[in-house]
Design an enzyme around this catalytic site. Sequence first.
Site, short mmCIF file in Angstrom:
data_model
loop_
_atom_site.label_atom_id
_atom_site.label_comp_id
_atom_site.label_asym_id
_atom_site.label_seq_id
_atom_site.Cartn_x
_atom_site.Cartn_y
_atom_site.Cartn_z
N CYS A 222 0.70 -1.20 0.12
CA CYS A 222 -0.06 0.00 0.05
C CYS A 222 0.92 1.28 -0.10
O CYS A 222 0.28 2.39 -0.18
CB CYS A 222 -0.97 0.07 1.22
SG CYS A 222 -2.03 -1.51 1.24
N HIS B 66 -2.19 8.23 6.71
CA HIS B 66 -2.41 6.95 5.94
C HIS B 66 -3.73 6.54 6.33
O HIS B 66 -4.41 6.02 5.72
CB HIS B 66 -1.35 6.23 6.35
CG HIS B 66 -1.64 4.72 5.68
ND1 HIS B 66 -1.56 4.68 4.06
CD2 HIS B 66 -1.76 3.39 6.09
CE1 HIS B 66 -1.63 3.36 4.16
NE2 HIS B 66 -1.51 2.79 5.10
N GLU C 217 0.35 5.46 13.82
CA GLU C 217 0.66 6.80 13.06
C GLU C 217 0.47 8.12 13.93
O GLU C 217 1.39 9.05 13.66
CB GLU C 217 -0.26 6.83 11.70
CG GLU C 217 0.04 7.93 11.02
CD GLU C 217 -0.86 8.01 9.47
OE1 GLU C 217 -0.62 8.77 8.89
OE2 GLU C 217 -1.72 7.15 9.58
N LYS D 76 -9.18 8.51 3.19
CA LYS D 76 -9.60 7.21 3.11
C LYS D 76 -11.13 7.11 3.75
O LYS D 76 -11.70 6.14 3.31
CB LYS D 76 -8.83 5.98 3.70
CG LYS D 76 -7.57 5.88 2.92
CD LYS D 76 -6.64 4.82 3.54
CE LYS D 76 -5.32 4.64 2.89
NZ LYS D 76 -4.53 5.86 3.02
N HIS E 106 -9.61 2.35 0.58
CA HIS E 106 -8.28 2.25 0.62
C HIS E 106 -7.95 1.61 -0.65
O HIS E 106 -8.28 0.54 -1.17
CB HIS E 106 -7.85 1.35 1.76
CG HIS E 106 -6.53 1.03 1.79
ND1 HIS E 106 -5.75 1.58 1.02
CD2 HIS E 106 -5.62 0.55 2.79
CE1 HIS E 106 -4.36 1.39 1.53
NE2 HIS E 106 -4.51 0.42 2.62
N PHE F 68 2.03 -3.20 3.74
CA PHE F 68 2.39 -4.52 4.62
C PHE F 68 3.80 -4.88 4.12
O PHE F 68 4.31 -4.66 3.00
CB PHE F 68 1.47 -5.87 3.63
CG PHE F 68 0.12 -5.95 4.29
CD1 PHE F 68 -0.46 -4.86 5.38
CD2 PHE F 68 -0.71 -6.90 3.81
CE1 PHE F 68 -1.55 -5.09 5.70
CE2 PHE F 68 -1.93 -6.97 4.35
CZ PHE F 68 -2.50 -6.16 5.44
#
Length: 416
Positions: free
Chosen positions: A163, A303, A314, A335, A340, A401
Amino acid sequence: MAHAARRVFVTGLGATTPLGGDTTATWKALLAGRSGARELTEPWAKDLAVRIACPAASDPAPQVGTAVARRTDRSTQFALVAAREAWQDAGLTDVVPERLGVAVASGLGGLTSLLAQHDVLREKGHRRVSPHTVPMFMPNGPAAQIGLEFGARAGVHTTASACGSGAEAIAYAVEMIRSGRADVVVAGGTEAPIHPLVMTAFANMMAMSRRNDDPTAASRPYDRDRDGFVLGEGAGILVLESEEHARARGARLYAEAAGVGLTSDAHHIAQPEPDGRDVTRAVRAALADAGAAPDEVLHVNAHATSTPLGDIAELAALRRVLGEHAPRVPVSATKSMTGHLLGATGAVESVAAVLALHHRLAPPTVNVEVLDERVDLDVVRDKPRELAPGAGVVLNNSFGFGGHNICLAFRDADGA
Protein backbone atom coordinates in the site's frame (compact mmCIF):
# COMPACT_ATOMS: atom_id res chain seq x y z
CA MET A 1 17.88 10.66 1.31
CA ALA A 2 20.46 13.38 0.86
CA HIS A 3 19.05 16.62 -0.47
CA ALA A 4 20.26 17.25 -4.01
CA ALA A 5 20.72 20.59 -5.77
CA ARG A 6 17.99 20.07 -8.36
CA ARG A 7 14.59 21.08 -7.08
CA VAL A 8 11.46 19.22 -8.17
CA PHE A 9 8.02 20.70 -8.73
CA VAL A 10 4.53 19.30 -9.30
CA THR A 11 3.15 20.73 -12.54
CA GLY A 12 0.31 18.35 -13.41
CA LEU A 13 -2.30 16.29 -11.57
CA GLY A 14 -4.54 13.45 -12.67
CA ALA A 15 -6.91 11.17 -10.79
CA THR A 16 -9.74 8.74 -11.33
CA THR A 17 -11.21 7.57 -8.05
CA PRO A 18 -14.36 6.34 -6.31
CA LEU A 19 -15.31 10.00 -5.90
CA GLY A 20 -14.94 11.16 -9.49
CA GLY A 21 -13.54 10.43 -12.91
CA ASP A 22 -11.01 13.25 -12.79
CA THR A 23 -9.10 15.44 -10.37
CA THR A 24 -11.67 18.24 -10.20
CA ALA A 25 -14.57 15.91 -9.42
CA THR A 26 -12.51 14.03 -6.84
CA TRP A 27 -11.42 17.22 -5.08
CA LYS A 28 -14.96 18.62 -4.99
CA ALA A 29 -16.26 15.38 -3.49
CA LEU A 30 -13.49 15.36 -0.88
CA LEU A 31 -14.37 18.88 0.22
CA ALA A 32 -18.06 17.94 0.32
CA GLY A 33 -17.32 14.95 2.56
CA ARG A 34 -18.94 12.48 0.17
CA SER A 35 -18.23 8.77 0.50
CA GLY A 36 -17.61 6.58 -2.54
CA ALA A 37 -18.59 3.37 -0.74
CA ARG A 38 -21.55 1.26 -1.82
CA GLU A 39 -22.95 -2.24 -1.58
CA LEU A 40 -21.63 -4.54 -4.30
CA THR A 41 -24.54 -5.85 -6.35
CA GLU A 42 -22.52 -8.14 -8.62
CA PRO A 43 -23.63 -11.80 -8.34
CA TRP A 44 -20.18 -12.92 -7.15
CA ALA A 45 -20.44 -10.70 -4.07
CA LYS A 46 -23.72 -12.13 -2.80
CA ASP A 47 -22.24 -14.68 -0.40
CA LEU A 48 -19.08 -12.85 0.67
CA ALA A 49 -18.50 -11.87 4.29
CA VAL A 50 -17.73 -8.32 3.11
CA ARG A 51 -20.02 -7.03 0.36
CA ILE A 52 -19.09 -3.33 0.28
CA ALA A 53 -16.36 -1.46 -1.58
CA CYS A 54 -15.49 1.86 -3.21
CA PRO A 55 -15.64 1.22 -6.98
CA ALA A 56 -14.36 3.88 -9.34
CA ALA A 57 -16.90 6.53 -10.24
CA SER A 58 -16.05 6.22 -13.93
CA ASP A 59 -15.36 3.12 -16.01
CA PRO A 60 -11.92 3.54 -17.61
CA ALA A 61 -12.48 1.14 -20.53
CA PRO A 62 -14.51 3.50 -22.76
CA GLN A 63 -12.03 6.29 -22.07
CA VAL A 64 -9.01 4.34 -23.28
CA GLY A 65 -10.86 2.81 -26.23
CA THR A 66 -11.89 -0.71 -27.15
CA ALA A 67 -8.57 -1.77 -28.65
CA VAL A 68 -6.53 -0.67 -25.63
CA ALA A 69 -9.06 -2.01 -23.14
CA ARG A 70 -8.97 -5.45 -24.78
CA ARG A 71 -5.24 -5.83 -24.18
CA THR A 72 -4.79 -4.10 -20.81
CA ASP A 73 -5.78 -4.74 -17.21
CA ARG A 74 -8.24 -2.43 -15.52
CA SER A 75 -5.41 -1.07 -13.34
CA THR A 76 -3.53 -0.02 -16.47
CA GLN A 77 -6.64 1.62 -17.86
CA PHE A 78 -7.01 3.70 -14.68
CA ALA A 79 -3.35 4.69 -14.92
CA LEU A 80 -3.69 5.79 -18.54
CA VAL A 81 -6.78 7.89 -17.78
CA ALA A 82 -5.06 9.67 -14.88
CA ALA A 83 -1.76 10.06 -16.73
CA ARG A 84 -3.44 11.66 -19.74
CA GLU A 85 -5.21 14.12 -17.46
CA ALA A 86 -1.99 14.96 -15.60
CA TRP A 87 -0.07 15.40 -18.86
CA GLN A 88 -2.69 17.74 -20.25
CA ASP A 89 -2.93 19.59 -16.95
CA ALA A 90 0.83 20.16 -17.01
CA GLY A 91 0.56 21.65 -20.50
CA LEU A 92 3.38 19.48 -21.79
CA THR A 93 3.95 19.18 -25.52
CA ASP A 94 7.49 18.46 -26.67
CA VAL A 95 9.63 16.73 -24.05
CA VAL A 96 12.95 15.25 -25.11
CA PRO A 97 12.25 11.49 -24.86
CA GLU A 98 15.63 10.76 -23.29
CA ARG A 99 14.78 13.26 -20.51
CA LEU A 100 11.29 11.87 -19.82
CA GLY A 101 10.73 9.10 -17.27
CA VAL A 102 7.88 7.14 -15.72
CA ALA A 103 7.55 5.79 -12.17
CA VAL A 104 4.11 4.26 -11.67
CA ALA A 105 3.34 1.51 -9.18
CA SER A 106 0.68 -0.99 -8.25
CA GLY A 107 0.35 -3.12 -5.16
CA LEU A 108 -1.25 -6.11 -6.91
CA GLY A 109 -0.54 -5.47 -10.59
CA GLY A 110 -2.94 -7.05 -13.08
CA LEU A 111 -4.11 -9.70 -10.64
CA THR A 112 -7.73 -9.62 -11.79
CA SER A 113 -6.67 -10.24 -15.41
CA LEU A 114 -4.49 -13.13 -14.32
CA LEU A 115 -7.36 -14.70 -12.39
CA ALA A 116 -9.79 -14.11 -15.25
CA GLN A 117 -7.48 -15.81 -17.77
CA HIS A 118 -6.97 -18.70 -15.37
CA ASP A 119 -10.74 -19.15 -15.39
CA VAL A 120 -10.66 -19.11 -19.20
CA LEU A 121 -7.96 -21.79 -19.21
CA ARG A 122 -9.94 -24.06 -16.88
CA GLU A 123 -13.32 -23.55 -18.49
CA LYS A 124 -12.55 -23.10 -22.20
CA GLY A 125 -9.09 -24.56 -22.75
CA HIS A 126 -5.63 -23.24 -23.55
CA ARG A 127 -6.46 -21.99 -27.04
CA ARG A 128 -8.80 -19.36 -25.62
CA VAL A 129 -6.27 -17.74 -23.28
CA SER A 130 -5.47 -14.20 -24.46
CA PRO A 131 -2.00 -13.66 -25.95
CA HIS A 132 -2.00 -10.36 -24.05
CA THR A 133 -2.21 -12.10 -20.67
CA VAL A 134 1.41 -11.61 -19.56
CA PRO A 135 1.56 -7.87 -20.36
CA MET A 136 -1.84 -7.52 -18.70
CA PHE A 137 -0.81 -8.99 -15.35
CA MET A 138 2.85 -7.98 -15.08
CA PRO A 139 3.26 -5.39 -12.30
CA ASN A 140 5.07 -2.92 -14.56
CA GLY A 141 2.26 -3.01 -17.13
CA PRO A 142 0.74 0.38 -16.17
CA ALA A 143 4.13 2.12 -16.15
CA ALA A 144 5.09 0.48 -19.45
CA GLN A 145 1.88 1.55 -21.17
CA ILE A 146 2.34 5.14 -19.96
CA GLY A 147 5.92 5.06 -21.20
CA LEU A 148 4.69 3.94 -24.60
CA GLU A 149 1.95 6.56 -24.59
CA PHE A 150 4.34 9.48 -24.07
CA GLY A 151 7.56 8.05 -25.51
CA ALA A 152 9.52 8.00 -22.24
CA ARG A 153 13.14 6.87 -22.66
CA ALA A 154 14.84 8.07 -19.47
CA GLY A 155 13.59 4.99 -17.65
CA VAL A 156 10.24 3.36 -16.88
CA HIS A 157 10.03 2.01 -13.33
CA THR A 158 7.65 0.24 -10.97
CA THR A 159 8.07 0.15 -7.21
CA ALA A 160 6.43 -2.60 -5.15
CA SER A 161 5.79 -1.87 -1.49
CA ALA A 162 2.17 -2.97 -1.05
CA CYS A 163 0.00 0.00 0.00
CA GLY A 164 3.04 2.27 -0.01
CA SER A 165 3.76 1.61 -3.68
CA GLY A 166 2.25 4.77 -5.17
CA ALA A 167 4.00 7.05 -2.69
CA GLU A 168 7.30 5.23 -3.17
CA ALA A 169 6.96 5.66 -6.94
CA ILE A 170 6.70 9.41 -6.40
CA ALA A 171 9.76 9.28 -4.14
CA TYR A 172 11.63 7.38 -6.86
CA ALA A 173 10.58 9.97 -9.43
CA VAL A 174 11.88 12.79 -7.25
CA GLU A 175 15.26 11.06 -7.08
CA MET A 176 15.29 10.52 -10.86
CA ILE A 177 15.05 14.27 -11.35
CA ARG A 178 17.36 15.24 -8.51
CA SER A 179 20.06 12.91 -9.77
CA GLY A 180 19.86 14.34 -13.28
CA ARG A 181 18.48 11.22 -14.97
CA ALA A 182 15.32 13.00 -16.11
CA ASP A 183 13.77 16.46 -16.41
CA VAL A 184 10.16 15.25 -16.33
CA VAL A 185 8.70 12.14 -14.68
CA VAL A 186 5.11 10.89 -14.78
CA ALA A 187 4.65 9.35 -11.35
CA GLY A 188 2.00 7.74 -9.18
CA GLY A 189 0.05 4.58 -8.55
CA THR A 190 -2.93 2.57 -9.73
CA GLU A 191 -5.01 -0.36 -8.51
CA ALA A 192 -8.03 -2.44 -9.53
CA PRO A 193 -8.43 -4.94 -6.68
CA ILE A 194 -12.20 -5.38 -6.37
CA HIS A 195 -12.41 -9.11 -6.98
CA PRO A 196 -13.89 -11.95 -4.88
CA LEU A 197 -10.50 -13.48 -4.09
CA VAL A 198 -8.99 -10.18 -2.93
CA MET A 199 -12.12 -9.32 -0.97
CA THR A 200 -12.15 -12.72 0.70
CA ALA A 201 -8.43 -12.68 1.49
CA PHE A 202 -8.59 -9.31 3.23
CA ALA A 203 -11.82 -10.26 4.99
CA ASN A 204 -10.25 -13.42 6.36
CA MET A 205 -7.39 -11.29 7.73
CA MET A 206 -10.07 -9.26 9.57
CA ALA A 207 -8.66 -6.17 7.85
CA MET A 208 -11.87 -4.85 6.25
CA SER A 209 -14.96 -3.29 7.74
CA ARG A 210 -18.00 -5.55 7.89
CA ARG A 211 -20.59 -2.78 8.01
CA ASN A 212 -22.42 -4.25 5.02
CA ASP A 213 -25.65 -2.55 6.04
CA ASP A 214 -24.14 0.95 6.08
CA PRO A 215 -21.44 1.25 3.38
CA THR A 216 -20.95 5.02 3.41
CA ALA A 217 -20.29 4.98 7.16
CA ALA A 218 -17.99 1.95 7.12
CA SER A 219 -14.64 3.71 6.66
CA ARG A 220 -14.22 5.70 9.85
CA PRO A 221 -10.61 6.52 10.76
CA TYR A 222 -10.16 7.65 14.37
CA ASP A 223 -13.68 6.66 15.36
CA ARG A 224 -13.91 4.59 18.51
CA ASP A 225 -15.83 1.83 16.71
CA ARG A 226 -13.78 1.55 13.51
CA ASP A 227 -13.40 -2.04 12.35
CA GLY A 228 -11.25 -1.97 9.22
CA PHE A 229 -10.88 -0.42 5.79
CA VAL A 230 -13.12 -0.39 2.72
CA LEU A 231 -11.43 -1.54 -0.49
CA GLY A 232 -11.28 0.96 -3.36
CA GLU A 233 -9.93 1.29 -6.90
CA GLY A 234 -8.53 3.98 -9.15
CA ALA A 235 -5.34 5.89 -9.87
CA GLY A 236 -3.47 9.07 -9.02
CA ILE A 237 -0.74 10.58 -11.19
CA LEU A 238 1.56 13.58 -10.73
CA VAL A 239 3.77 15.19 -13.34
CA LEU A 240 7.06 16.12 -11.68
CA GLU A 241 9.57 18.48 -13.29
CA SER A 242 12.93 19.93 -12.50
CA GLU A 243 12.72 23.59 -11.57
CA GLU A 244 14.79 24.58 -14.59
CA HIS A 245 12.59 22.71 -17.05
CA ALA A 246 9.33 23.95 -15.50
CA ARG A 247 10.37 27.60 -15.30
CA ALA A 248 11.85 27.61 -18.79
CA ARG A 249 8.48 26.76 -20.28
CA GLY A 250 6.48 28.95 -17.88
CA ALA A 251 4.69 26.02 -16.26
CA ARG A 252 2.20 26.46 -13.43
CA LEU A 253 3.76 25.22 -10.21
CA TYR A 254 1.34 23.49 -7.84
CA ALA A 255 3.95 22.73 -5.19
CA GLU A 256 7.53 21.67 -4.67
CA ALA A 257 8.12 17.97 -4.03
CA ALA A 258 10.54 18.98 -1.32
CA GLY A 259 11.16 15.99 0.90
CA VAL A 260 11.13 12.19 0.97
CA GLY A 261 11.46 9.84 3.92
CA LEU A 262 11.63 6.03 3.58
CA THR A 263 12.01 3.49 6.39
CA SER A 264 10.95 -0.07 7.22
CA ASP A 265 9.65 -1.59 10.45
CA ALA A 266 11.18 -5.09 10.45
CA HIS A 267 8.30 -5.88 12.80
CA HIS A 268 5.57 -7.96 11.10
CA ILE A 269 4.45 -8.82 7.59
CA ALA A 270 1.02 -7.24 8.05
CA GLN A 271 0.82 -5.45 11.43
CA PRO A 272 2.19 -1.95 12.12
CA GLU A 273 4.89 -1.42 14.71
CA PRO A 274 2.63 -0.25 17.58
CA ASP A 275 4.77 2.64 18.80
CA GLY A 276 5.19 4.16 15.35
CA ARG A 277 8.96 4.21 15.88
CA ASP A 278 9.92 3.75 12.24
CA VAL A 279 7.12 5.95 10.97
CA THR A 280 8.66 8.61 13.20
CA ARG A 281 11.96 8.17 11.39
CA ALA A 282 10.28 8.43 7.99
CA VAL A 283 8.50 11.68 8.87
CA ARG A 284 11.67 13.17 10.35
CA ALA A 285 13.63 12.15 7.27
CA ALA A 286 11.09 13.83 4.96
CA LEU A 287 11.23 17.06 6.95
CA ALA A 288 15.02 17.00 7.02
CA ASP A 289 15.13 16.34 3.28
CA ALA A 290 12.82 19.31 2.73
CA GLY A 291 14.87 21.50 5.06
CA ALA A 292 11.72 22.09 7.12
CA ALA A 293 11.19 22.32 10.86
CA PRO A 294 8.24 20.62 12.61
CA ASP A 295 6.56 23.98 13.20
CA GLU A 296 6.46 24.56 9.42
CA VAL A 297 4.00 21.68 8.91
CA LEU A 298 0.66 23.11 7.81
CA HIS A 299 -1.31 19.91 7.29
CA VAL A 300 -1.01 16.11 7.23
CA ASN A 301 -2.87 13.77 4.90
CA ALA A 302 -2.62 10.67 7.07
CA HIS A 303 -2.43 7.05 5.96
CA ALA A 304 -5.23 6.28 8.47
CA THR A 305 -6.99 3.27 6.98
CA SER A 306 -9.63 2.90 9.72
CA THR A 307 -7.93 -0.07 11.40
CA PRO A 308 -7.77 -0.18 15.21
CA LEU A 309 -3.97 -0.48 15.44
CA GLY A 310 -2.69 1.45 12.43
CA ASP A 311 -4.46 4.74 13.05
CA ILE A 312 -3.08 5.06 16.58
CA ALA A 313 0.49 4.05 15.70
CA GLU A 314 0.63 6.74 13.02
CA LEU A 315 -0.69 9.43 15.36
CA ALA A 316 1.90 8.48 17.96
CA ALA A 317 4.61 9.06 15.36
CA LEU A 318 3.18 12.42 14.32
CA ARG A 319 2.92 13.52 17.94
CA ARG A 320 6.53 12.54 18.52
CA VAL A 321 7.81 14.44 15.47
CA LEU A 322 5.66 17.55 15.69
CA GLY A 323 6.03 17.99 19.44
CA GLU A 324 4.43 21.15 20.81
CA HIS A 325 3.26 22.06 17.31
CA ALA A 326 1.18 18.85 16.98
CA PRO A 327 -2.13 20.20 18.35
CA ARG A 328 -2.03 23.00 15.76
CA VAL A 329 -1.64 20.76 12.70
CA PRO A 330 -4.90 19.75 10.96
CA VAL A 331 -4.91 16.04 10.09
CA SER A 332 -7.16 14.62 7.37
CA ALA A 333 -7.96 10.96 6.68
CA THR A 334 -9.34 10.97 3.15
CA LYS A 335 -9.73 7.18 3.09
CA SER A 336 -12.90 7.85 5.05
CA MET A 337 -14.30 8.86 1.65
CA THR A 338 -12.20 7.17 -1.03
CA GLY A 339 -11.69 3.85 0.74
CA HIS A 340 -8.29 2.18 0.58
CA LEU A 341 -6.87 2.02 -2.95
CA LEU A 342 -3.85 -0.09 -1.89
CA GLY A 343 -0.96 0.70 -4.27
CA ALA A 344 -2.77 3.74 -5.66
CA THR A 345 -3.63 5.27 -2.33
CA GLY A 346 -0.38 7.14 -1.71
CA ALA A 347 -0.59 8.72 -5.15
CA VAL A 348 -4.25 9.71 -4.87
CA GLU A 349 -3.56 11.15 -1.43
CA SER A 350 -0.53 13.01 -2.78
CA VAL A 351 -2.88 14.64 -5.29
CA ALA A 352 -5.15 15.57 -2.37
CA ALA A 353 -2.20 16.88 -0.32
CA VAL A 354 -0.94 19.03 -3.19
CA LEU A 355 -4.42 20.45 -3.78
CA ALA A 356 -4.85 21.14 -0.06
CA LEU A 357 -1.67 23.19 -0.19
CA HIS A 358 -2.56 24.83 -3.49
CA HIS A 359 -6.04 25.84 -2.31
CA ARG A 360 -5.02 26.27 1.36
CA LEU A 361 -7.86 23.98 2.38
CA ALA A 362 -7.74 20.65 4.25
CA PRO A 363 -10.45 18.09 3.38
CA PRO A 364 -12.56 16.69 6.20
CA THR A 365 -12.53 13.25 7.79
CA VAL A 366 -16.04 11.83 7.78
CA ASN A 367 -17.79 9.23 9.95
CA VAL A 368 -16.05 10.19 13.20
CA GLU A 369 -19.06 9.84 15.46
CA VAL A 370 -17.21 9.14 18.72
CA LEU A 371 -13.55 10.12 18.65
CA ASP A 372 -11.21 7.43 19.96
CA GLU A 373 -10.01 8.68 23.34
CA ARG A 374 -6.41 8.01 22.31
CA VAL A 375 -6.65 10.52 19.45
CA ASP A 376 -5.25 13.80 20.72
CA LEU A 377 -4.33 15.49 17.45
CA ASP A 378 -6.46 17.97 15.52
CA VAL A 379 -8.50 15.74 13.21
CA VAL A 380 -10.38 17.77 10.58
CA ARG A 381 -13.96 16.57 10.92
CA ASP A 382 -17.11 17.00 8.83
CA LYS A 383 -16.14 20.14 6.91
CA PRO A 384 -12.99 21.55 5.24
CA ARG A 385 -10.54 23.64 7.21
CA GLU A 386 -8.51 26.60 6.00
CA LEU A 387 -4.77 26.15 6.44
CA ALA A 388 -2.77 28.60 8.50
CA PRO A 389 -1.35 31.52 6.51
CA GLY A 390 2.29 31.66 5.51
CA ALA A 391 4.80 29.35 3.93
CA GLY A 392 5.13 25.75 5.02
CA VAL A 393 4.88 22.10 4.06
CA VAL A 394 2.15 19.49 3.81
CA LEU A 395 2.91 15.85 4.60
CA ASN A 396 1.47 12.71 3.06
CA ASN A 397 2.04 9.39 4.85
CA SER A 398 1.74 5.98 3.21
CA PHE A 399 2.49 2.58 4.73
CA GLY A 400 2.39 -0.95 3.35
CA PHE A 401 2.36 -4.59 4.38
CA GLY A 402 5.92 -5.69 4.92
CA GLY A 403 6.68 -2.68 7.12
CA HIS A 404 7.11 -0.03 4.41
CA ASN A 405 6.89 3.60 5.56
CA ILE A 406 6.92 6.51 3.12
CA CYS A 407 6.47 10.18 3.96
CA LEU A 408 6.36 12.85 1.26
CA ALA A 409 6.70 16.56 2.02
CA PHE A 410 5.28 19.16 -0.37
CA ARG A 411 6.20 22.83 -0.01
CA ASP A 412 3.96 25.63 -1.29
CA ALA A 413 5.25 26.93 -4.61
CA ASP A 414 5.08 30.58 -3.52
CA GLY A 415 7.39 29.85 -0.60
CA ALA A 416 9.75 27.64 -2.60
